[in-house]
Design a protein around this motif. Sequence first.
Motif, short mmCIF file in Angstrom:
data_model
loop_
_atom_site.label_atom_id
_atom_site.label_comp_id
_atom_site.label_asym_id
_atom_site.label_seq_id
_atom_site.Cartn_x
_atom_site.Cartn_y
_atom_site.Cartn_z
N LEU A 194 0.83 -1.20 0.00
CA LEU A 194 0.00 0.00 0.00
C LEU A 194 0.87 1.26 0.00
CD1 LEU A 194 -2.79 -1.03 2.56
CD2 LEU A 194 -2.89 -1.12 0.06
N ARG A 195 1.97 1.23 0.74
CA ARG A 195 2.87 2.38 0.76
C ARG A 195 3.49 2.60 -0.62
NH1 ARG A 195 3.98 5.87 2.29
NH2 ARG A 195 5.92 6.02 3.45
N ALA A 242 -0.33 6.99 2.37
CA ALA A 242 0.49 7.54 3.45
C ALA A 242 0.58 6.58 4.62
CB ALA A 242 -0.07 8.88 3.91
N ALA A 243 1.74 6.55 5.28
CA ALA A 243 1.96 5.62 6.39
C ALA A 243 0.99 5.84 7.54
CB ALA A 243 3.40 5.75 6.88
N ASP A 244 0.60 7.12 7.78
CA ASP A 244 -0.29 7.38 8.92
C ASP A 244 -1.74 6.99 8.64
OD1 ASP A 244 -1.03 9.35 7.13
OD2 ASP A 244 -0.52 11.04 8.44
N ARG A 245 -2.01 6.45 7.45
CA ARG A 245 -3.35 5.96 7.15
C ARG A 245 -3.44 4.44 7.26
NH1 ARG A 245 -5.47 8.18 1.58
NH2 ARG A 245 -7.44 7.42 2.46
N ILE A 246 -2.35 3.81 7.66
CA ILE A 246 -2.30 2.34 7.74
C ILE A 246 -1.92 1.91 9.14
CG2 ILE A 246 -1.34 0.23 6.73
CD1 ILE A 246 -0.35 1.98 4.38
N GLU A 247 -2.74 1.09 9.74
CA GLU A 247 -2.45 0.52 11.06
C GLU A 247 -2.33 -0.99 10.92
OE1 GLU A 247 -4.54 -0.22 15.44
OE2 GLU A 247 -5.38 1.28 14.07
#
Length: 282
Positions: free
Chosen positions: A240-241, A246-251
């Motif tokens: 996804l990255r 964006a990294a802050d949209r993936i947990e």
Amino acid sequence: MNLRVLALLLILAPTSLGAVEYASRLAEARWTVSTGDTLCELAQEIPRYGTVRFQARPGQPLQFTVEIRTPLPGPDVGHISLRPPQWRHDLSPQALEAVSLAASDILLMLQRDRALELYYALEAGHEVILTHPDAGRGADNVRVVISPVRFREVLADFRACQGDRIYLDFVSLREWRVHFDFDESKIREEDQSTLDQVVRHLTTQPDTRVVVGGHADEQGSPQYNEALSLRRAQAVQRLLRQEGVAADRIETRAFGETWPLEPASSEAAWALNRRVDIWLTR
């Protein structure tokens, strides 16, 4: 001091009873499964002592508790060991780590890794021995024997209860799922189209994010499976990255083997359980 007085003093003096053992008789030892909307429980009653329980709540890892009838006067330390029953000459005794005990009705609570250690020990046929100071009965120690008798007979019901439901601590707007080969964290070519859908939704809905949950089947140790499930979640995260999310949209979350889609122990079930769930949320 004459002998008669000395004998009387010895009789009246406090005496130590050594270790008092609490255990179910072989014919009476049993495990029971209780199911509900918010709890799956596997329990054994220890006569005159209390109850031990494996508990699984939706979306939470397995935990193990010991409920005692007479609480300790204060916090203390206990010890857990594994002991082969008399009829299991193929097993070896094993001492485990010390455990912290509480001065309450819930004497002991163990979280996932240590709970699973006891769970698998009982499944393999070990007796689990909990030793701790006495709660005022005059003994040096109390020894509690948790029996493996009839444990495996109810595991199918307990696993089915756990597999029936998944609790999410967020609102899922949409979800996708990709699967993995045995002991692999490499994304399969046939799952690329599913991940393309995830990227499109994230691109067209900038106010959303995703929770990526990795899972493993029951083969292997709990510790290994938790690490494997994390690698699978991270593989989806990397893809996804690479696609610009964006990294802050993936947990990422690692569930190990705790959320099987299919609780059976078969190749078909294991193939379903080797997966990553992707939840779209806000």
